[in-house]
Design an enzyme around this catalytic site. Sequence first.
Site, PDB file in Angstrom:
ATOM      1  N   LEU A  53       0.886  -1.161   0.000  1.00 21.89           N
ATOM      2  CA  LEU A  53       0.000   0.000   0.000  1.00 21.89           C
ATOM      3  C   LEU A  53       0.920   1.206   0.000  1.00 21.89           C
ATOM      4  O   LEU A  53       1.894   1.235   0.762  1.00 21.89           O
ATOM      5  CB  LEU A  53      -0.872   0.026   1.250  1.00 21.89           C
ATOM      6  CG  LEU A  53      -2.105  -0.885   1.283  1.00 21.89           C
ATOM      7  CD1 LEU A  53      -2.766  -0.809   2.655  1.00 21.89           C
ATOM      8  CD2 LEU A  53      -3.102  -0.507   0.198  1.00 21.89           C
ATOM      9  N   ASP A  54       0.631   2.216  -0.830  1.00 21.00           N
ATOM     10  CA  ASP A  54       1.539   3.360  -0.840  1.00 21.00           C
ATOM     11  C   ASP A  54       1.458   4.115   0.484  1.00 21.00           C
ATOM     12  O   ASP A  54       0.555   3.900   1.299  1.00 21.00           O
ATOM     13  CB  ASP A  54       1.287   4.261  -2.051  1.00 21.00           C
ATOM     14  CG  ASP A  54      -0.086   4.910  -2.049  1.00 21.00           C
ATOM     15  OD1 ASP A  54      -0.433   5.551  -1.047  1.00 21.00           O
ATOM     16  OD2 ASP A  54      -0.802   4.787  -3.053  1.00 21.00           O
ATOM     17  N   LYS A  55       2.400   4.990   0.700  1.00 27.22           N
ATOM     18  CA  LYS A  55       2.565   5.658   1.996  1.00 27.22           C
ATOM     19  C   LYS A  55       1.326   6.442   2.401  1.00 27.22           C
ATOM     20  O   LYS A  55       1.012   6.565   3.594  1.00 27.22           O
ATOM     21  CB  LYS A  55       3.787   6.583   1.940  1.00 27.22           C
ATOM     22  CG  LYS A  55       4.268   7.083   3.290  1.00 27.22           C
ATOM     23  CD  LYS A  55       5.592   7.812   3.143  1.00 27.22           C
ATOM     24  CE  LYS A  55       6.120   8.295   4.477  1.00 27.22           C
ATOM     25  NZ  LYS A  55       7.442   8.968   4.347  1.00 27.22           N
ATOM     26  N   ASP A  56       0.584   6.964   1.433  1.00 28.21           N
ATOM     27  CA  ASP A  56      -0.585   7.781   1.724  1.00 28.21           C
ATOM     28  C   ASP A  56      -1.871   6.966   1.841  1.00 28.21           C
ATOM     29  O   ASP A  56      -2.940   7.539   2.046  1.00 28.21           O
ATOM     30  CB  ASP A  56      -0.770   8.840   0.638  1.00 28.21           C
ATOM     31  CG  ASP A  56       0.396   9.817   0.588  1.00 28.21           C
ATOM     32  OD1 ASP A  56       0.940  10.128   1.664  1.00 28.21           O
ATOM     33  OD2 ASP A  56       0.764  10.259  -0.518  1.00 28.21           O
ATOM     34  N   SER A  57      -1.766   5.642   1.709  1.00 24.33           N
ATOM     35  CA  SER A  57      -2.941   4.780   1.794  1.00 24.33           C
ATOM     36  C   SER A  57      -2.938   4.014   3.114  1.00 24.33           C
ATOM     37  O   SER A  57      -1.920   3.912   3.794  1.00 24.33           O
ATOM     38  CB  SER A  57      -2.957   3.798   0.617  1.00 24.33           C
ATOM     39  OG  SER A  57      -3.000   4.494  -0.609  1.00 24.33           O
TER      40      SER A  57
END
Length: 230
Positions: A102-106
């Site tokens: 999951l990307d850092k902002d998710s």
Amino acid sequence: MTHPIRLAKYLGHAGICSRRQASRLIDAGQVMVNGRPANHIDHVTPADLITVAGQQVMGPAKKVLYAYHKPVGIDCKLKMDDPSSLIHHLPHGERVYPIGRLDKDSRGLLLLTNDGELCQRLIHPDHHVEKEYWVKVDRPLDANFCHTMSTGIPIDGQLTLPCEVSLLAPSRFKIVLKQGLNRQIRKMAKHCGYRVIDLYRARIAAFELDSTLLSENQFHPLSLDALKLD
């Protein structure tokens, strides 16, 4: 006598990483077999001396699986020198790694394991494992949004596979994917003129994250049966 198996598969069984990640480590010269740089065609057994980044691989490990509730701000890249890295939040005493990212902002559900075969089974596009996301965008969605998103969006030089998309609220939607391109949902929404402001993964295969039972930045053991894979 143990039969030799391909090195990348062996590293997966040993809980070091997935086969794909093992191939990258071999390419980077991080893997040694009996004192020499490893090759992709190497076949090995527990009798061989294998090291990864200077650390000896001790052989097949007991397979484990965890559900982790990832908060925003945690980076799935396993880097000791990065304070935001997931590596600082993994279960103590066991060498596990995330299945996909999951990307850092998710935020939301992330699976952790040391089972390279399971990792391959869940992330390889040929297996079509469902992943469900709840997404909020920066303004109300128009009437054609769900149809446009579900039939395929051109990103990174390819058309996304058909998927399930439905409205949850005027500016929120649910999407179920069977592929995992880099920042796929954000890029799909951007193509349609929207900016994602919250992205939450609620489900992988048959397992749904229950935030009332598993708080952010917490994990718990999971059985393979919970995923209900074919």
